[in-house]
Design a protein around this motif. Structure first.
Motif, PDB file in Angstrom:
ATOM      1  N   LYS A 139       0.833  -1.211   0.000  1.00  0.00           N
ATOM      2  CA  LYS A 139       0.000   0.000   0.000  1.00  0.00           C
ATOM      3  C   LYS A 139       0.861   1.252   0.000  1.00  0.00           C
ATOM      4  N   GLY A 140       2.095   1.113   0.516  1.00  0.00           N
ATOM      5  CA  GLY A 140       3.072   2.196   0.456  1.00  0.00           C
ATOM      6  C   GLY A 140       2.498   3.526   0.875  1.00  0.00           C
ATOM      7  N   GLY A 141       2.692   4.538   0.027  1.00  0.00           N
ATOM      8  CA  GLY A 141       2.266   5.894   0.349  1.00  0.00           C
ATOM      9  C   GLY A 141       0.760   6.039   0.483  1.00  0.00           C
ATOM     10  N   PHE A 142      -0.025   5.127  -0.121  1.00  0.00           N
ATOM     11  CA  PHE A 142      -1.476   5.256  -0.066  1.00  0.00           C
ATOM     12  C   PHE A 142      -2.023   5.097   1.344  1.00  0.00           C
ATOM     13  N   SER A 143      -1.209   4.502   2.237  1.00  0.00           N
ATOM     14  CA  SER A 143      -1.687   4.237   3.592  1.00  0.00           C
ATOM     15  C   SER A 143      -2.192   5.489   4.276  1.00  0.00           C
ATOM     16  N   THR A 144      -1.649   6.655   3.913  1.00  0.00           N
ATOM     17  CA  THR A 144      -2.081   7.870   4.602  1.00  0.00           C
ATOM     18  C   THR A 144      -2.678   8.893   3.636  1.00  0.00           C
ATOM     19  N   GLY A 145      -3.427   8.416   2.690  1.00  0.00           N
ATOM     20  CA  GLY A 145      -4.251   9.287   1.864  1.00  0.00           C
ATOM     21  C   GLY A 145      -3.486  10.292   1.031  1.00  0.00           C
ATOM     22  N   GLY A 146      -4.116  11.452   0.828  1.00  0.00           N
ATOM     23  CA  GLY A 146      -3.559  12.467  -0.068  1.00  0.00           C
ATOM     24  C   GLY A 146      -2.193  12.932   0.361  1.00  0.00           C
ATOM     25  N   LYS A 147      -2.018  13.126   1.673  1.00  0.00           N
ATOM     26  CA  LYS A 147      -0.718  13.569   2.161  1.00  0.00           C
ATOM     27  C   LYS A 147       0.337  12.525   1.850  1.00  0.00           C
ATOM     28  N   GLY A 148      -0.031  11.259   2.054  1.00  0.00           N
ATOM     29  CA  GLY A 148       0.909  10.169   1.803  1.00  0.00           C
ATOM     30  C   GLY A 148       1.418  10.191   0.374  1.00  0.00           C
ATOM     31  N   MET A 149       0.508  10.366  -0.576  1.00  0.00           N
ATOM     32  CA  MET A 149       0.943  10.394  -1.975  1.00  0.00           C
ATOM     33  C   MET A 149       1.849  11.592  -2.229  1.00  0.00           C
ATOM     34  N   GLY A 150       1.531  12.714  -1.568  1.00  0.00           N
ATOM     35  CA  GLY A 150       2.393  13.888  -1.693  1.00  0.00           C
ATOM     36  C   GLY A 150       3.785  13.589  -1.171  1.00  0.00           C
ATOM     37  N   GLN A 151       3.825  12.872  -0.023  1.00  0.00           N
ATOM     38  CA  GLN A 151       5.130  12.529   0.549  1.00  0.00           C
ATOM     39  C   GLN A 151       5.916  11.615  -0.397  1.00  0.00           C
ATOM     40  N   VAL A 152       5.199  10.699  -1.050  1.00  0.00           N
ATOM     41  CA  VAL A 152       5.876   9.828  -2.020  1.00  0.00           C
ATOM     42  C   VAL A 152       6.573  10.684  -3.070  1.00  0.00           C
ATOM     43  N   MET A 153       5.857  11.721  -3.556  1.00  0.00           N
ATOM     44  CA  MET A 153       6.454  12.573  -4.587  1.00  0.00           C
ATOM     45  C   MET A 153       7.599  13.400  -4.014  1.00  0.00           C
ATOM     46  N   TYR A 154       7.435  13.853  -2.759  1.00  0.00           N
ATOM     47  CA  TYR A 154       8.488  14.656  -2.124  1.00  0.00           C
ATOM     48  C   TYR A 154       9.775  13.848  -2.016  1.00  0.00           C
ATOM     49  N   PHE A 155       9.668  12.595  -1.560  1.00  0.00           N
ATOM     50  CA  PHE A 155      10.884  11.793  -1.402  1.00  0.00           C
ATOM     51  C   PHE A 155      11.365  11.206  -2.731  1.00  0.00           C
ATOM     52  N   ALA A 156      10.463  11.161  -3.710  1.00  0.00           N
ATOM     53  CA  ALA A 156      10.889  10.694  -5.037  1.00  0.00           C
ATOM     54  C   ALA A 156      11.731  11.756  -5.734  1.00  0.00           C
ATOM     55  N   THR A 157      11.480  13.039  -5.390  1.00  0.00           N
ATOM     56  CA  THR A 157      12.182  14.132  -6.080  1.00  0.00           C
ATOM     57  C   THR A 157      13.708  13.971  -6.034  1.00  0.00           C
ATOM     58  N   PRO A 158      14.328  13.846  -4.835  1.00  0.00           N
ATOM     59  CA  PRO A 158      15.786  13.664  -4.847  1.00  0.00           C
ATOM     60  C   PRO A 158      16.200  12.351  -5.491  1.00  0.00           C
ATOM     61  N   LEU A 159      15.336  11.319  -5.366  1.00  0.00           N
ATOM     62  CA  LEU A 159      15.699  10.026  -5.956  1.00  0.00           C
ATOM     63  C   LEU A 159      15.743  10.103  -7.476  1.00  0.00           C
ATOM     64  N   ILE A 160      14.832  10.895  -8.058  1.00  0.00           N
ATOM     65  CA  ILE A 160      14.868  11.067  -9.512  1.00  0.00           C
ATOM     66  C   ILE A 160      16.221  11.660  -9.904  1.00  0.00           C
ATOM     67  N   LEU A 161      16.652  12.673  -9.124  1.00  0.00           N
ATOM     68  CA  LEU A 161      17.903  13.341  -9.469  1.00  0.00           C
ATOM     69  C   LEU A 161      19.117  12.434  -9.254  1.00  0.00           C
ATOM     70  N   THR A 162      19.176  11.741  -8.114  1.00  0.00           N
ATOM     71  CA  THR A 162      20.332  10.863  -7.911  1.00  0.00           C
ATOM     72  C   THR A 162      20.266   9.685  -8.877  1.00  0.00           C
ATOM     73  N   GLY A 163      19.048   9.233  -9.184  1.00  0.00           N
ATOM     74  CA  GLY A 163      18.905   8.174 -10.178  1.00  0.00           C
ATOM     75  C   GLY A 163      19.417   8.635 -11.533  1.00  0.00           C
ATOM     76  N   LEU A 164      19.050   9.879 -11.918  1.00  0.00           N
ATOM     77  CA  LEU A 164      19.551  10.430 -13.173  1.00  0.00           C
ATOM     78  C   LEU A 164      21.070  10.527 -13.138  1.00  0.00           C
ATOM     79  N   SER A 165      21.596  10.910 -11.969  1.00  0.00           N
ATOM     80  CA  SER A 165      23.044  11.039 -11.815  1.00  0.00           C
ATOM     81  C   SER A 165      23.731   9.710 -12.099  1.00  0.00           C
ATOM     82  N   VAL A 166      23.276   8.663 -11.408  1.00  0.00           N
ATOM     83  CA  VAL A 166      23.889   7.343 -11.597  1.00  0.00           C
ATOM     84  C   VAL A 166      23.627   6.834 -13.016  1.00  0.00           C
TER      85      VAL A 166
END
Lengths: 319, 382
Positions: free
Chosen positions: B51-78
């Motif tokens: 269920k991951g980020g969905f466990s806590t509704g709208g905020k949870g999905m927002g948090q998924v995107m917030y923590f995905a942001t640096p991962l996209i960049l470091t992923g792009l880096s690697v």
């Protein structure tokens, strides 16, 4: 004078694990498999053996306990390294990626298991250090030298030096060593004369795993009284030691002592008189071993004598 | 049948399959560990992970995107480094150095007028990240130092240096965290605050997610990287060097310059990731200044591997990694240890190291089977 003793003893504590693990690195790279998972293997070895000590220390203590723990560390390292061997020999996968996976796995696994099985639910595994030999009989009484090398020592120091001797003999004086080195230089040539390249590479990786596991235990015992799922990047330093030592055991010894000394300065600066008055924050000291490594690598990599076939998966069909 | 056969001929599909197989293998392994450690709650725990980020509704999905942001960049880096034949394990160090630069400017340089403050901070993060990777790049190009070792060393040096700098400049010793950046240095919300929140009661008060326009920036950067890699001469040259240094030298490409540039760009991406994560106001993340390597940097490796180093693929894999990591945090309600997620991610990487096998042999095997079946059918018809 007592400071000199302290520095030498401390340097030993830091150098010996580096020596053992870097020798492991020599074996695996000489067989043609690069193993950046040495750090993870150290963590796994330290984890199981320290946990064993933690569980058994109420019933036994001293050198016997340590020796059994050493055995456990080695076995753990070997078993864990099989994952890397399977990926890089049988599956011909990218060895760096497989190594990275194991490096990520080991600390997470150690924390997970420690927190699940320890009653207090913490990730640190504590142990009481009953392994120090305050003075080796006879040898400890030699003036100066006894104080430097045979007082406040651990049996692991001598095991480490023994491993060095054995490594030199195995690599250069035995048939196995010659075959192992052949597999790292030119596996097809080795194969053409009937050497089982896969088996030799498995052997190389497993030896490195065993030594790394042992190195993990050897690193934790003298420097701490708890294991916190980390060996502070020592596996990576060991890789640098191996490169600095140009994949040759005796040179690795000197490289290990060099880094051990750096690390000693980084951790024991507060007791060294002229450094303690300098008021430099500890974070700066902690950088020293890594900066030194980079500088040394910059100077020693140009004429690198790395085994030619290292990190190249062996495929019988390719030419 | 024909549809499946057509699908097998599309490379993208085969590639995605290998990632998905790796993910399933990792999740299965995680489930087995949950089963061993606590059989009665394993299924519930596994559902929480899924269920991951969905466990806590709208905020949870927002948090998924917030923590995905640096991962996209470091992923792009690697991933970018991968494409150009380099292995950048040093995203951690580049990330944290970039983060420090952004936080420092965010806290101290309040003289910059409001709309430019966060831009300058992000720019600084990018530059510092790039500079941090310049050293291994130069060492690789001119002194033959393997980038894996040198970037690992730079990780540790960067971590200790960032800790030292944070502690001596922008440290809030009461909270043991870096200080809040000035309001003008916080990334604007960009409308995302209208979507990702949980309402508190019926009074209209909201529990807001920390996601902000950094997510847009990450997406734009990913698209830019896609274009650079696939549609420009510059990207082509860098990739050529990755495939064969000697051949590209022969073709007139300055291969040393390419190595250094690849490394610097990779570092700049990771540094930008650090800036994006930490310029997020009081509710966002702060630098802890402890002796732990930044996980965002290391998680860039699985992100890049799962995304097969394709910038667009990386967006999805970053969201996935962020998603299950959050799921892992919620696991603590069942007395499971969140490190299970790291174990799963490690397994996913391990299996994606077999990707080559999945990618080449699996489709071939399937195809062969189907061909055999077809021949049989034809014979049957005769």
């Amino acid at each position: 004078m007592s400071i000199l003793y302290l520095v030498v003893q401390q340097t030993m504590f830091f150098s010996i694990p580096l020596l053992i693990v870097a020798l492991g690195g020599v074996f695996t790279e000489r067989s043609g498999v690069t193993n950046i998972a040495l750090d993870g293997m150290m963590i796994m070895g330290a984890f199981t053996s320290i946990f064993f000590i933690n569980q058994m220390q109420s019933t036994m203590s001293g050198q016997l306990l340590l020796l059994i723990a050493i055995l456990i560390a080695v076995v753990t390292g070997v078993v864990f390294s099989l994952l890397h061997a399977y990926a890089s020999v049988n599956m011909k996968s990218d060895q760096i990626i497989s190594g990275t996976a194991l490096n990520l796995f080991a600390p997470a696994f150690a924390i997970y298991v420690a927190r699940m099985i320890q009653e207090n639910g913490v990730q640190q595994i504590t142990f009481s250090n009953t392994f120090r030999i305050s003075s080796v009989p006879v040898l400890g009484d030699i003036p100066i030298l006894g104080g430097l090398l045979f007082k406040n020592a651990y049996i692991t120091t001598y095991i480490g030096l023994l491993i060095l001797v054995i490594s030199v003999i195995v690599l250069y004086k035995t048939r196995f060593g010659l075959r192992l080195r052949a597999c790292g230089e030119h596996p097809h040539a080795a194969d053409s004369v009937g050497i089982n390249v896969y088996r030799m590479r498995y052997a190389g990786v497993m030896i490195s795993g065993g030594l790394a596991g042992l190195g993990g235990l050897v690193f934790v015992i003298p420097t701490s009284t708890q294991f916190n799922a980390t060996v502070s990047g020592y596996g990576f330093l060991a890789l640098a030691v191996m490169i600095f030592g140009q994949w040759k055991p005796m040179r690795v010894l000197f490289a290990a002592f060099f880094f051990g000394l750096m690390k000693t300065i980084a951790s024991a600066y507060s007791v060294i008189p002229f450094l303690s008055t300098a008021q430099i924050p500890s974070d700066v000291y902690k950088m020293i071993p890594f900066i030194a490594t980079l500088i040394v690598l910059a100077f020693s990599s140009k004429s690198s004598q790395a085994p030619r076939a290292v990190a190249v998966p062996y495929d019988k069909g390719s030419r | 049948m024909i549809l499946l056969k057509k699908l097998l001929n599309i490379r993208g599909f085969n590639n995605a399959t290998s990632s998905i197989v790796a993910i399933f293998a990792g999740l299965l392994f995680g489930f087995i560990i949950l089963l061993i450690s606590n059989p009665s709650q394993a299924v519930d725990g596994f559902i929480i992970i899924l269920k991951g980020g969905f466990s806590t509704g709208g905020k949870g999905m927002g948090q998924v995107m917030y923590f995905a942001t640096p991962l996209i960049l470091t992923g792009l880096s690697v991933g970018f480094a991968f494409k150009t034949g380099l292995f950048n394990i040093g995203a951690s160090g580049q990330f944290i150095m970039g983060a420090f630069a952004a936080v420092y400017i965010g806290v101290k340089w309040t003289f910059i007028p409001a709309p430019f403050h966060w831009m300058v901070a992000l720019l600084a993060a990018t530059i510092v990240g790039g500079l941090w990777a310049l050293i291994p790049g130069l060492l690789k190009a001119y002194l033959n130092v393997h980038e894996v070792i040198s970037t690992i060393m730079m990780n540790y040096i960067g971590m200790y240096l960032a800790n030292f700098l944070v502690k001596s400049t922008v440290y809030d010793s009461k909270k043991a965290l870096s200080m809040n950046v000035a309001e003008s240095a916080v990334l604007p919300k960009g409308g995302l605050d209208k979507i990702f929140y949980n309402p508190i009661g019926s009074s209209g008060a909201v529990d807001l997610s920390t996601v902000n326009s950094g997510f847009y920036i990450a997406l734009v950067v990913a698209v830019i990287m896609f274009i650079v890699l696939n549609k420009t001469t510059f990207g082509y040259e860098l990739k050529a060097c990755g495939f064969n240094q000697n051949a590209s030298k022969y073709a007139g490409i300055n291969e040393k310059r390419s190595i250094v540039l690849s490394m610097v760009i990779a570092g700049a991406l990771a540094g930008l990731g650090g800036g994006l994560l930490y310029l997020s106001g009081a509710s966002g993340r702060h630098i802890k200044a402890v002796d732990v390597l930044a996980a965002e940097g290391f998680n860039g490796i699985p992100v890049a591997l799962l995304g097969l180093s394709n910038p667009i693929g990386i967006i999805f894999s970053a969201i996935f990694i962020s998603y299950i990591t959050l799921g892992g945090n919620y696991l603590q309600t069942l007395n499971f240890v969140p490190e299970i997620i790291d174990v799963i991610i490690a397994c996913v990487i391990y299996f994606s190291a077999f990707a080559l096998l999945f990618r080449n042999i699996l489709p071939r095997l399937l195809k062969w089977r189907m061909d055999a079946a077809e021949i049989k059918n034809e014979r049957g018809n005769e």
